[in-house]
Motif scaffolding. Structure first.
Motif, PDB file in Angstrom:
ATOM      1  N   TYR A  47      41.049  53.852  27.199  1.00 31.16           N
ATOM      2  CA  TYR A  47      42.521  52.537  27.015  1.00 31.16           C
ATOM      3  C   TYR A  47      43.645  53.490  28.216  1.00 31.16           C
ATOM      4  O   TYR A  47      43.025  55.245  28.536  1.00 31.16           O
ATOM      5  CB  TYR A  47      42.375  53.436  25.442  1.00 31.16           C
ATOM      6  CG  TYR A  47      42.534  54.463  24.486  1.00 31.16           C
ATOM      7  CD1 TYR A  47      41.423  55.370  24.421  1.00 31.16           C
ATOM      8  CD2 TYR A  47      43.691  55.586  25.050  1.00 31.16           C
ATOM      9  CE1 TYR A  47      41.281  56.602  23.580  1.00 31.16           C
ATOM     10  CE2 TYR A  47      43.897  56.640  24.192  1.00 31.16           C
ATOM     11  CZ  TYR A  47      42.831  57.081  23.847  1.00 31.16           C
ATOM     12  OH  TYR A  47      42.369  58.659  23.426  1.00 31.16           O
ATOM     13  N   GLY A  48      44.686  53.003  27.638  1.00 29.71           N
ATOM     14  CA  GLY A  48      45.547  53.698  28.740  1.00 29.71           C
ATOM     15  C   GLY A  48      45.614  55.194  28.649  1.00 29.71           C
ATOM     16  O   GLY A  48      46.211  55.336  29.975  1.00 29.71           O
ATOM     17  N   TYR A  49      45.730  55.791  27.487  1.00 27.33           N
ATOM     18  CA  TYR A  49      46.926  57.162  27.869  1.00 27.33           C
ATOM     19  C   TYR A  49      45.473  57.820  28.466  1.00 27.33           C
ATOM     20  O   TYR A  49      45.439  59.320  28.680  1.00 27.33           O
ATOM     21  CB  TYR A  49      47.084  57.775  26.260  1.00 27.33           C
ATOM     22  CG  TYR A  49      47.558  58.802  26.445  1.00 27.33           C
ATOM     23  CD1 TYR A  49      48.552  59.089  27.409  1.00 27.33           C
ATOM     24  CD2 TYR A  49      46.985  60.323  25.546  1.00 27.33           C
ATOM     25  CE1 TYR A  49      48.959  60.425  26.892  1.00 27.33           C
ATOM     26  CE2 TYR A  49      48.037  61.617  25.652  1.00 27.33           C
ATOM     27  CZ  TYR A  49      48.327  61.825  26.543  1.00 27.33           C
ATOM     28  OH  TYR A  49      49.438  62.901  26.379  1.00 27.33           O
ATOM     29  N   TYR A  73      50.204  51.193  33.403  1.00 31.55           N
ATOM     30  CA  TYR A  73      50.296  50.491  33.303  1.00 31.55           C
ATOM     31  C   TYR A  73      49.928  48.697  33.067  1.00 31.55           C
ATOM     32  O   TYR A  73      49.471  47.863  33.201  1.00 31.55           O
ATOM     33  CB  TYR A  73      50.945  50.664  31.723  1.00 31.55           C
ATOM     34  CG  TYR A  73      50.926  51.708  31.251  1.00 31.55           C
ATOM     35  CD1 TYR A  73      49.352  52.729  30.368  1.00 31.55           C
ATOM     36  CD2 TYR A  73      51.157  52.372  29.958  1.00 31.55           C
ATOM     37  CE1 TYR A  73      49.061  53.494  30.191  1.00 31.55           C
ATOM     38  CE2 TYR A  73      51.458  53.532  30.062  1.00 31.55           C
ATOM     39  CZ  TYR A  73      50.400  54.483  29.830  1.00 31.55           C
ATOM     40  OH  TYR A  73      49.767  55.280  29.133  1.00 31.55           O
ATOM     41  N   LEU A 122      47.153  48.061  35.715  1.00 30.19           N
ATOM     42  CA  LEU A 122      45.973  47.892  34.821  1.00 30.19           C
ATOM     43  C   LEU A 122      45.418  46.539  34.391  1.00 30.19           C
ATOM     44  O   LEU A 122      45.131  45.290  34.195  1.00 30.19           O
ATOM     45  CB  LEU A 122      45.642  48.321  32.974  1.00 30.19           C
ATOM     46  CG  LEU A 122      45.479  50.307  33.428  1.00 30.19           C
ATOM     47  CD1 LEU A 122      45.252  50.471  31.907  1.00 30.19           C
ATOM     48  CD2 LEU A 122      44.074  50.129  34.039  1.00 30.19           C
ATOM     49  N   TRP A 129      40.660  44.915  22.684  1.00 28.74           N
ATOM     50  CA  TRP A 129      41.278  46.003  21.989  1.00 28.74           C
ATOM     51  C   TRP A 129      39.684  45.914  20.577  1.00 28.74           C
ATOM     52  O   TRP A 129      38.869  45.250  19.546  1.00 28.74           O
ATOM     53  CB  TRP A 129      41.987  44.497  20.553  1.00 28.74           C
ATOM     54  CG  TRP A 129      43.167  45.221  21.744  1.00 28.74           C
ATOM     55  CD1 TRP A 129      43.527  43.209  21.829  1.00 28.74           C
ATOM     56  CD2 TRP A 129      44.584  45.197  21.452  1.00 28.74           C
ATOM     57  NE1 TRP A 129      45.164  43.417  22.537  1.00 28.74           N
ATOM     58  CE2 TRP A 129      45.170  45.089  22.105  1.00 28.74           C
ATOM     59  CE3 TRP A 129      44.909  46.223  20.612  1.00 28.74           C
ATOM     60  CZ2 TRP A 129      46.997  45.302  22.750  1.00 28.74           C
ATOM     61  CZ3 TRP A 129      45.948  46.428  21.130  1.00 28.74           C
ATOM     62  CH2 TRP A 129      46.877  46.146  21.786  1.00 28.74           C
ATOM     63  N   ARG A 165      44.088  53.913  15.083  1.00 34.57           N
ATOM     64  CA  ARG A 165      45.075  52.826  15.619  1.00 34.57           C
ATOM     65  C   ARG A 165      44.169  51.780  15.815  1.00 34.57           C
ATOM     66  O   ARG A 165      43.717  51.959  17.191  1.00 34.57           O
ATOM     67  CB  ARG A 165      45.887  53.612  15.694  1.00 34.57           C
ATOM     68  CG  ARG A 165      45.392  54.478  16.882  1.00 34.57           C
ATOM     69  CD  ARG A 165      47.301  54.610  17.505  1.00 34.57           C
ATOM     70  NE  ARG A 165      48.020  55.802  16.938  1.00 34.57           N
ATOM     71  CZ  ARG A 165      47.262  56.577  17.757  1.00 34.57           C
ATOM     72  NH1 ARG A 165      46.890  57.958  18.297  1.00 34.57           N
ATOM     73  NH2 ARG A 165      48.164  57.755  16.561  1.00 34.57           N
ATOM     74  N   PRO A 166      44.465  50.861  16.338  1.00 33.01           N
ATOM     75  CA  PRO A 166      43.929  49.877  17.127  1.00 33.01           C
ATOM     76  C   PRO A 166      44.366  50.273  18.948  1.00 33.01           C
ATOM     77  O   PRO A 166      45.224  50.736  19.359  1.00 33.01           O
ATOM     78  CB  PRO A 166      44.802  48.571  17.780  1.00 33.01           C
ATOM     79  CG  PRO A 166      46.042  48.750  16.008  1.00 33.01           C
ATOM     80  CD  PRO A 166      45.924  50.006  15.929  1.00 33.01           C
ATOM     81  N   ARG A 167      42.846  50.035  19.788  1.00 29.51           N
ATOM     82  CA  ARG A 167      43.292  50.477  21.346  1.00 29.51           C
ATOM     83  C   ARG A 167      43.341  49.358  22.023  1.00 29.51           C
ATOM     84  O   ARG A 167      42.382  49.170  21.841  1.00 29.51           O
ATOM     85  CB  ARG A 167      42.512  51.647  21.719  1.00 29.51           C
ATOM     86  CG  ARG A 167      43.376  52.628  20.734  1.00 29.51           C
ATOM     87  CD  ARG A 167      42.596  54.231  21.583  1.00 29.51           C
ATOM     88  NE  ARG A 167      43.282  55.870  20.718  1.00 29.51           N
ATOM     89  CZ  ARG A 167      43.256  56.372  20.456  1.00 29.51           C
ATOM     90  NH1 ARG A 167      42.215  56.570  20.193  1.00 29.51           N
ATOM     91  NH2 ARG A 167      43.323  57.933  19.938  1.00 29.51           N
ATOM     92  N   LYS A 168      43.550  49.690  23.779  1.00 29.44           N
ATOM     93  CA  LYS A 168      42.939  47.878  24.071  1.00 29.44           C
ATOM     94  C   LYS A 168      42.435  48.837  25.058  1.00 29.44           C
ATOM     95  O   LYS A 168      42.495  49.950  25.966  1.00 29.44           O
ATOM     96  CB  LYS A 168      44.300  47.910  24.684  1.00 29.44           C
ATOM     97  CG  LYS A 168      43.997  46.035  25.781  1.00 29.44           C
ATOM     98  CD  LYS A 168      44.916  45.642  26.053  1.00 29.44           C
ATOM     99  CE  LYS A 168      44.578  44.521  26.394  1.00 29.44           C
ATOM    100  NZ  LYS A 168      46.042  43.622  27.476  1.00 29.44           N
ATOM    101  N   TYR A 184      39.930  49.431  29.165  1.00 31.86           N
ATOM    102  CA  TYR A 184      39.807  48.668  30.021  1.00 31.86           C
ATOM    103  C   TYR A 184      38.023  49.072  30.680  1.00 31.86           C
ATOM    104  O   TYR A 184      38.156  50.306  29.996  1.00 31.86           O
ATOM    105  CB  TYR A 184      40.883  48.807  30.929  1.00 31.86           C
ATOM    106  CG  TYR A 184      42.057  48.408  30.502  1.00 31.86           C
ATOM    107  CD1 TYR A 184      42.414  46.888  30.878  1.00 31.86           C
ATOM    108  CD2 TYR A 184      43.082  49.157  29.774  1.00 31.86           C
ATOM    109  CE1 TYR A 184      43.706  46.494  30.738  1.00 31.86           C
ATOM    110  CE2 TYR A 184      44.152  48.461  29.467  1.00 31.86           C
ATOM    111  CZ  TYR A 184      44.322  47.109  29.636  1.00 31.86           C
ATOM    112  OH  TYR A 184      45.619  46.991  29.427  1.00 31.86           O
TER     113      TYR A 184
END
Lengths: 109, 332
Positions: free
Chosen positions: A30-32, A51, A54, A67, A73-76, A78
């Motif tokens: 995920y992003g972070y 971001y 992506l 997702w 917490r929801p995370r997206k 990739y």
């Protein structure tokens, strides 16, 4: 002078970012987590660039996203698509050849 | 939390509707990932500072350019601007001069009129520059946004990628085939002059007599309201002449297409002239009577001579002009 150096350095690095990001997406991120992975390898990337990058990669069908809502917490997330893997391998070869050429060039100075 | 909401809103409001929700959610989850448990406002500020200016972030998301005219069109844009600005200014100045010369009233002192024209001229040039600049820029900004080809190579003048073939159109043009800027300038000047004369015929064309203060205009030869009624025909002729002049300006030499357009222009011009001249009503009856007394001919003969002379002479020049165009286009 340091301004010029900065802008040249940024320019040098810009093209390599896509490759760096693709390399880390062989497993889903995920992003972070991606930011942290890249930072651990000493690659700093503006988050305001990452971001959107992506999303662009997703639009180009190099990565796919989903997702995950199972955690607190929801995370997206990739991850590379098959097409993405193929492109990544080709880019990687290209980079290795290029950097070898440049290395030889710089060595011979 | 409030700062985060505002930040996300600042980003998403700049994005297309369909992406807002997804990007908003993703941003929120990313921001929360970066925050420690029990975050303070200070923590939030650090994280948001890392993400940077919301406008920049949004522009990175949207793929629309953050410039009006990019490198692909810039060169063509600047070249066109350089080409059009002087022409527009010259045309504006010519029409201003024409208007003031033909409406010149002898009661006014020449100097004061000249100063007024100078002042108006400067203002007019500024206005024309702003208008031209504005519209050309708008057009290019739209093209920049509508064009979705991925090709980033700068365009050459024909709208395609540059190839060595393009050099052929730059290369030396035989002198007789070439159209100089001066030629274009004078053909535009000619258009401005005849249009002005046409619409001011009732105080330009006619009988002049020697009076106390030099020549005095005594009676018009033509009937201005009837001439004015032909305005659509005049507009068509002007459009054709200006189109031809601009076409020549671009090509800088006679080509088959220019010669063809020239024929169309001459054809339309000749037909228009014949249509207008064969309408007897355009002649001022007073003038015809005056001429028939002067030349001792009957009134119908006077109009007849004028009409036949025009119908024979005008087409001869027109045909010669058409042939000349084709001869020049054929030169290699």
């Amino acid at each position: 002078m340091s301004n010029l150096l900065d802008s040249l350095t940024t320019e040098l690095r810009r093209g390599t970012l896509t490759l760096a990001v693709l390399s880390q997406l062989q497993t889903k991120q995920y992003g972070y987590s991606l930011v942290q992975l890249l930072e651990q390898s000493g690659i700093s990337i503006e988050q305001s660039t990452l971001y959107p990058l992506l999303r662009r990669l997703e639009k180009q069908e190099l990565v796919e996203s989903l997702w995950d809502t199972t955690e607190s917490r929801p995370r997206k997330y990739y991850v590379l698509t098959d097409f993405g893997i193929e492109i990544y391998e080709k880019l990687k070869t290209e980079w290795l050849v290029n950097s070898k050429q440049l290395y030889d060039l710089l060595k011979g100075e | 939390m409030n700062l985060i909401d505002v930040y996300i809103n600042e980003v998403t409001r700049r994005l297309p509707e369909k992406n807002r929700e997804d990007i908003g959610l993703e941003l929120r989850s990313t921001i929360e990932d970066m925050l420690p448990e029990d975050s303070t406002e200070q923590d939030i500020k650090v994280v948001l500072n890392n993400l940077g200016n919301p406008a920049v972030l949004a522009s990175n998301y949207s793929e629309k350019p953050m410039h009006l005219i990019g490198p692909r069109y810039y060169d063509v844009y600047v070249s066109l601007l350089k080409m059009i600005l002087p022409i527009a200014a010259v045309v504006a100045i010519i029409s201003l001069l024409a208007e003031n010369i033909f409406n010149y009233n002898e009661d006014q002192a020449f100097l004061s009129v000249a100063l007024m024209v100078l002042g108006k001229g400067i203002w007019l040039i500024i206005e024309v520059f702003i208008q031209t600049f504005f519209w050309l820029t708008i057009v290019f900004a739209i093209i920049e946004r509508v064009d979705n080809t991925k090709d980033l190579n700068p365009l050459s003048f024909n709208g395609k990628k540059w190839t060595p073939e393009d050099l052929k159109s730059v290369a030396h043009v035989p002198r007789k085939k070439a159209v100089s800027n001066g030629y274009v300038f004078f053909s535009l000047l000619w258009t401005a002059i005849w249009v002005t004369v046409y619409f001011n015929a009732d105080h330009l064309l006619g009988v002049y007599q020697k009076g106390e203060n030099g020549l005095q205009f005594v009676m018009p030869a033509l009937n201005q309201p009837i001439l004015n009624a032909y305005w659509p025909v005049v507009i068509i002729c002007v459009v054709l002449e200006v189109a031809l002049a601009l076409f020549m300006l671009f090509k800088k030499q006679w080509t088959k297409n220019i010669a063809l357009l020239n024929v169309v222009k001459e054809l339309v011009g000749t037909i228009s002239v014949i249509v207008i001249i064969t309408n007897v009503a355009i002649f001022n009856q007073e003038f015809i009577v005056y001429m028939s007394d002067l030349l001792n001919l009957n009134e119908n003969a006077i109009t007849g001579y004028i009409q036949w002379l025009t119908i024979i002479v005008y087409p001869i020049f027109a045909i010669w002009n058409c042939i000349d165009g084709y001869l020049k286009a054929k030169i290699n």
